[in-house]
Structures are given as structure tokens and as C-alpha cells.
Design a protein around this motif. Structure first.
Motif, PDB file in Angstrom:
ATOM      1  N   LEU A 312       0.823  -1.212   0.000  1.00  0.00           N
ATOM      2  CA  LEU A 312       0.000   0.000   0.000  1.00  0.00           C
ATOM      3  C   LEU A 312       0.856   1.261   0.000  1.00  0.00           C
ATOM      4  O   LEU A 312       0.512   2.260  -0.651  1.00  0.00           O
ATOM      5  CB  LEU A 312      -0.940  -0.021   1.214  1.00  0.00           C
ATOM      6  N   ARG A 313       1.989   1.229   0.718  1.00  0.00           N
ATOM      7  CA  ARG A 313       2.889   2.376   0.691  1.00  0.00           C
ATOM      8  C   ARG A 313       3.489   2.563  -0.692  1.00  0.00           C
ATOM      9  O   ARG A 313       3.639   3.699  -1.169  1.00  0.00           O
ATOM     10  CB  ARG A 313       3.975   2.205   1.747  1.00  0.00           C
ATOM     11  N   ALA A 314       3.806   1.447  -1.329  1.00  0.00           N
ATOM     12  CA  ALA A 314       4.340   1.536  -2.691  1.00  0.00           C
ATOM     13  C   ALA A 314       3.301   2.096  -3.657  1.00  0.00           C
ATOM     14  O   ALA A 314       3.656   2.709  -4.670  1.00  0.00           O
ATOM     15  CB  ALA A 314       4.800   0.153  -3.163  1.00  0.00           C
ATOM     16  N   ASP A 315       2.016   1.913  -3.326  1.00  0.00           N
ATOM     17  CA  ASP A 315       0.949   2.488  -4.146  1.00  0.00           C
ATOM     18  C   ASP A 315       0.773   3.979  -3.896  1.00  0.00           C
ATOM     19  O   ASP A 315      -0.037   4.627  -4.568  1.00  0.00           O
ATOM     20  CB  ASP A 315      -0.383   1.781  -3.835  1.00  0.00           C
ATOM     21  N   GLY A 316       1.463   4.509  -2.876  1.00  0.00           N
ATOM     22  CA  GLY A 316       1.355   5.927  -2.577  1.00  0.00           C
ATOM     23  C   GLY A 316       0.181   6.284  -1.687  1.00  0.00           C
ATOM     24  O   GLY A 316      -0.208   7.454  -1.612  1.00  0.00           O
ATOM     25  N   ARG A 317      -0.384   5.316  -0.975  1.00  0.00           N
ATOM     26  CA  ARG A 317      -1.530   5.614  -0.116  1.00  0.00           C
ATOM     27  C   ARG A 317      -1.085   6.279   1.179  1.00  0.00           C
ATOM     28  O   ARG A 317       0.030   6.060   1.676  1.00  0.00           O
ATOM     29  CB  ARG A 317      -2.308   4.338   0.195  1.00  0.00           C
ATOM     30  N   SER A 318      -1.973   7.055   1.762  1.00  0.00           N
ATOM     31  CA  SER A 318      -1.683   7.731   3.022  1.00  0.00           C
ATOM     32  C   SER A 318      -1.694   6.716   4.162  1.00  0.00           C
ATOM     33  O   SER A 318      -2.289   5.640   4.055  1.00  0.00           O
ATOM     34  CB  SER A 318      -2.720   8.818   3.302  1.00  0.00           C
ATOM     35  N   LYS A 324      -6.800   1.996   7.637  1.00  0.00           N
ATOM     36  CA  LYS A 324      -8.199   1.619   7.431  1.00  0.00           C
ATOM     37  C   LYS A 324      -8.313   0.305   6.664  1.00  0.00           C
ATOM     38  O   LYS A 324      -9.116  -0.565   7.024  1.00  0.00           O
ATOM     39  CB  LYS A 324      -8.913   2.743   6.688  1.00  0.00           C
ATOM     40  N   ARG A 325      -7.503   0.160   5.633  1.00  0.00           N
ATOM     41  CA  ARG A 325      -7.570  -1.059   4.824  1.00  0.00           C
ATOM     42  C   ARG A 325      -7.033  -2.268   5.592  1.00  0.00           C
ATOM     43  O   ARG A 325      -7.580  -3.368   5.494  1.00  0.00           O
ATOM     44  CB  ARG A 325      -6.801  -0.865   3.519  1.00  0.00           C
ATOM     45  N   VAL A 326      -5.968  -2.038   6.363  1.00  0.00           N
ATOM     46  CA  VAL A 326      -5.384  -3.151   7.101  1.00  0.00           C
ATOM     47  C   VAL A 326      -6.360  -3.680   8.152  1.00  0.00           C
ATOM     48  O   VAL A 326      -6.385  -4.878   8.452  1.00  0.00           O
ATOM     49  CB  VAL A 326      -4.043  -2.722   7.739  1.00  0.00           C
ATOM     50  N   ARG A 327      -7.205  -2.812   8.691  1.00  0.00           N
ATOM     51  CA  ARG A 327      -8.184  -3.253   9.695  1.00  0.00           C
ATOM     52  C   ARG A 327      -9.179  -4.262   9.131  1.00  0.00           C
ATOM     53  O   ARG A 327      -9.813  -5.001   9.887  1.00  0.00           O
ATOM     54  CB  ARG A 327      -8.932  -2.049  10.264  1.00  0.00           C
ATOM     55  N   ARG A 328      -9.315  -4.276   7.803  1.00  0.00           N
ATOM     56  CA  ARG A 328     -10.229  -5.259   7.207  1.00  0.00           C
ATOM     57  C   ARG A 328      -9.789  -6.692   7.493  1.00  0.00           C
ATOM     58  O   ARG A 328     -10.595  -7.620   7.463  1.00  0.00           O
ATOM     59  CB  ARG A 328     -10.331  -5.047   5.698  1.00  0.00           C
ATOM     60  N   GLY A 329      -8.491  -6.855   7.729  1.00  0.00           N
ATOM     61  CA  GLY A 329      -7.980  -8.194   8.009  1.00  0.00           C
ATOM     62  C   GLY A 329      -8.151  -8.631   9.446  1.00  0.00           C
ATOM     63  O   GLY A 329      -7.772  -9.756   9.810  1.00  0.00           O
TER      64      GLY A 329
END
Length: 439
Positions: A312-318, A324-329
Motif C-alpha cells: 500500500l505504501r508503494a501504491d502511494g496511499r496515506s 483503514k484497509r489493514v483493519r479489514r484483516g
């Protein structure tokens, strides 16, 4: 000298054709006191066919309305074979045609079961006591088939003044062995005994059983409803084909789990069902990695989280978006048990072109999906909830390294498993026609 245990049963002749509004207690009293009969005494049990109760209570409908009557009396379809329906009726009884019966009633009519058979039994008991001053038990009966056994027998659908169940748990047998599961359906046994003297076609709708005083004197509020097994305890709630279809709908995605351990043998039974899935070229392309230690689960989930964050960092996300996305796991962390299904393509055919190579792999992927579906459905049959999460597919190298899996094992997601914390909500019905194309 001791007396050998025994009882006597006899039918009451002389009961006329019952019509709506008739006083059954009065008709039974007159029949029981006829010359040449023993009369009634305290502790006797009256076995009364439900058909005369239905007639007296005007539970009569026209035969042309039979199917509509079955619909109205039914609360759940258990099994259907052609026109025959086995249903749970509004009384909780599982019966053919909801107990709607065309026998022993004038041509062109059918009988519904009494509205409240326990109340009917209480009224008969009270009427006999008022007329004769004797305290009798009353059982209202109907004829029913049974799973695993041929033939019909009478069962109790209403009762008053006797114990319908004889709970022997806590006692011992003649060898001193503790009785831990023995609960005798006394009312059903009495119903069947009465039917032996009443018969099905002899015009004898009432019998008397004498000599079993130990069953009488039950709680006035206790009735035959005590005999109905609650749905949650019914291991055979559905017919065979109906159970298969119901199992498909029981499989739901569950994301909140109770704090209870999962039986590893239940998961292994689900794996045994999974590996019956169809597969190409007579191969066995499924493997299931069962994470039964806390250490293995935490190590895998931490490594997957780190790999996901790096992507996700490589995608340039904040950082906020990443969190927020990691909490889905988190559903995987909350689950008491994890399984990682894997695809193994040993035995696949090699092709020189991308088109056929892609199709070949897709065949194996479809087989893996079929196995996972079997796995999830069987977990549901074990009363285990599950959530199939795709995360391991996005970091297969990491999963293989952490779990020390062979290079040819491709993780196909992860399955969170546990007892559901709550019953899943109702699933909106889908119109199958919207997903069908006919050519």
C-alpha cells in the motif's frame, strides 16, 4: 405374594357419530357407564382419537380446500416427494400433510387437527370428573409415521392429568449403571396401547387404560407439547434432499465469533468433505493448512500485515488509508481458528500457448473453489461460522515462507472459523432467473 406388573386396556363401544358442538365428555361418560363395562375409576387414562375431537370442535373443511388447508396449518416444509409433503404444523408436530386427514369423515370433507389438543384434553378430563367424580388422565391421539421405521402408530398430540414424559435420568438400571439419557415418552406408549384395542376402522374412537397409576397425576399445565423436540435439538430437522439445499443457505460469511474453542475434529470432517470436490485429470489439487497454534497464527498474520502495508505504501496511499484497509484483516485475528486452503497443480497438462495454459490453470482454480465451498458448507453443518478472506493470495511467497510450505502450494485465501457470536441476519432472496441464460 407380589403381583406381576400389568395393565388392562379396552375400547368403549356405543359412541355415536360425533357432530360439531357435541359434548365429548358427556358422550364418553355415557359409553363408559354402559351395562357390562367396568366403568371409570381414579387413575384410568382415556385414549381419545383426535378425529372425534376435531369433529366436535368443527375443524371440518371441504376436501377441495385440502391443499389450502395444509398450507394454512404448515409452518415449515420438511420434505416433499411428488405431491406428498412432510411439514411441521402449527402445533410443532412433523407430520404428513400437516395432519389434515380424509379418513373417518364424510366423503367430500377433511379434518384439521384440534386447535389446541392439550386444552381439548383438559376439557374432557374436567367434564368426566364433574360427571362421575373420578380423576382420570386424558390423551388425544393422532396417527403418524416415523423416521427409520415402516408402518404407522398413534402418538399423543394432547394430554391432561398425566406425566407425558417419564424422566429416569439420575437413577440406575438393574446392574447399577447410571441412567444419563433415558426419558420415556409415556404418553406416546399409552396412545399406541389404546390404538391396539380401538383399531383404525372399527368405529371405536375411545379406549381406557387401567393399572398404570404411576403415570397419572401430572402437572395440570403439562401437556403433549412437552413431547415436541425443540428445533435446536432436532438432528434430523430436514429431509435428505432438503437438507442438502438448506446447507447451501446455512453457509454465511461470519465476521464476529464467540470466545469459544473450535473442535479440530470438526474442521477435519470439513476437510474430508472438501476433498470430494470434482477435479481435472483425476488429480487431487487441494491442500488445507490448519493453523492450530496461536504462535503460528500470529506469525502468519503479522507477516501478511507487513507485506500488505509495504504494498500500500508503494501504491502511494496515506498512512490513514493504509490503517483503514489493514483493519479489514482483523476478522482473521478475531477468529479462534484459521485454515489456509492451497492449490496444487501437479498433474496439470503443459501447453505451448498462453490461451490453453491459462484455461488449464483455471480448471484447477475452479476445482479449488469447489473444495473450499464444500469445506465452508460442512463447517456450517457443524454450527461453525466462517469467512473466506482472499488476503493470502496477494502475498503467496510470504505465506509459503512463514508456514514452510512447498513451492508448488498456492495459498487460495484464508478461512476464519469459529462459533458465530450472533445469528446471521436474514439473507435477501435472489431470483434465480436473473442468473440464467437459456439458448
Amino acid at each position: 405374594m407380589s403381583t406381576a406388573p400389568g395393565f388392562r386396556a379396552w375400547a368403549l363401544p356405543g359412541i355415536p357419530e360425533v357432530r360439531p358442538g357435541d359434548d365429548l365428555a358427556k358422550l364418553i361418560t355415557l359409553a363408559a357407564t354402559a351395562e357390562g363395562l367396568p366403568g371409570l375409576a381414579d387413575g384410568d387414562v382415556l385414549i381419545v382419537t383426535s378425529k372425534i375431537v376435531s369433529k366436535a370442535e368443527d375443524r371440518i373443511v371441504q376436501a377441495a380446500d385440502r391443499e389450502a388447508a395444509i398450507d394454512a396449518e404448515s409452518v415449515r416444509l420438511v420434505a416433499r416427494r411428488g405431491p406428498l409433503r412432510i411439514v411441521e404444523n402449527r402445533l410443532g408436530l412433523v407430520m404428513a400433510a400437516a395432519g389434515v386427514d380424509a379418513s373417518n369423515t364424510p366423503s367430500g370433507t377433511v379434518l384439521l387437527l384440534p386447535e389446541d389438543p392439550d386444552a381439548s384434553a383438559r376439557r374432557i378430563r374436567t367434564g368426566v370428573r364433574d360427571a362421575l367424580g373420578v380423576d382420570v388422565g386424558v390423551i388425544v391421539t393422532d396417527t403418524s409415521g416415523r423416521p427409520w421405521r415402516k408402518g404407522l402408530t398413534d402418538i399423543a398430540i394432547g394430554a391432561a392429568g398425566l406425566r407425558v414424559l417419564d424422566d429416569l435420568r439420575g437413577g440406575t438400571d438393574t446392574h447399577g449403571n447410571p441412567l444419563v439419557a433415558t426419558v420415556v415418552a409415556t404418553a406416546d406408549e399409552l396412545a399406541a396401547a389404546g390404538d391396539l384395542v380401538k383399531g383404525k376402522a372399527g368405529g371405536l374412537p375411545v379406549a381406557v387404560v387401567r393399572g398404570l397409576g404411576h403415570v397419572t397425576g401430572g402437572d395440570e399445565e403439562e401437556g403433549a407439547r412437552e413431547l415436541v423436540r425443540p428445533a435446536v435439538d432436532d438432528m434430523f430437522r430436514l429431509g435428505a434432499s432438503e437438507a442438502v439445499r438448506e446447507a447451501m443457505t446455512l453457509r454465511r460469511t461470519v465476521r464476529e465469533f464467540a470466545d469459544e474453542p473450535v473442535d479440530p475434529q470438526a474442521v477435519r470432517r470439513a476437510v474430508a468433505a472438501a476433498v470430494t470436490a470434482p477435479a481435472p485429470h483425476h488429480t487431487t489439487p487441494w491442500r488445507f493448512v490448519l493453523l492450530e497454534s496461536e504462535e503460528s497464527r500470529v506469525r502468519l498474520l503479522d507477516a501478511m500485515r507487513d507485506a500488505w502495508i509495504a504494498d500500500l505504501r508503494a501504491d502511494g496511499r496515506s498512512e490513514e488509508s493504509i490503517a483503514k484497509r489493514v483493519r479489514r484483516g482483523d476478522v482473521l485475528r478475531r477468529a479462534p481458528y484459521l485454515a489456509v486452503p492451497c492449490l496444487v497443480t501437479e498433474g496439470s497438462h503443459a501447453y505451448p500457448d498462453a490461451r490453453r495454459s491459462t484455461a488449464e490453470r483455471e480448471m484447477f482454480v475452479v476445482a479449488a473453489g469447489a473444495a473450499v465451498q464444500n469445506f465452508l458448507v460442512t463447517l456450517a453443518s457443524e454450527r461453525l461460522g466462517s469467512a473466506w478472506v482472499s488476503s493470502t493470495m496477494f502475498c503467496r511467497d510470504v505465506v509459503r515462507e512463514v508456514l514452510e510450505l512447498p513451492e508448488g502450494w498456492d495459498p487460495m485465501g484464508a478461512v476464519a472459523i469459529g462459533r458465530p457470536a450472533a445469528e446471521p441476519g436474514a439473507r435477501p432472496a435472489r431470483d434465480a432467473g436473473a442468473f440464467i441464460a437459456v439458448r
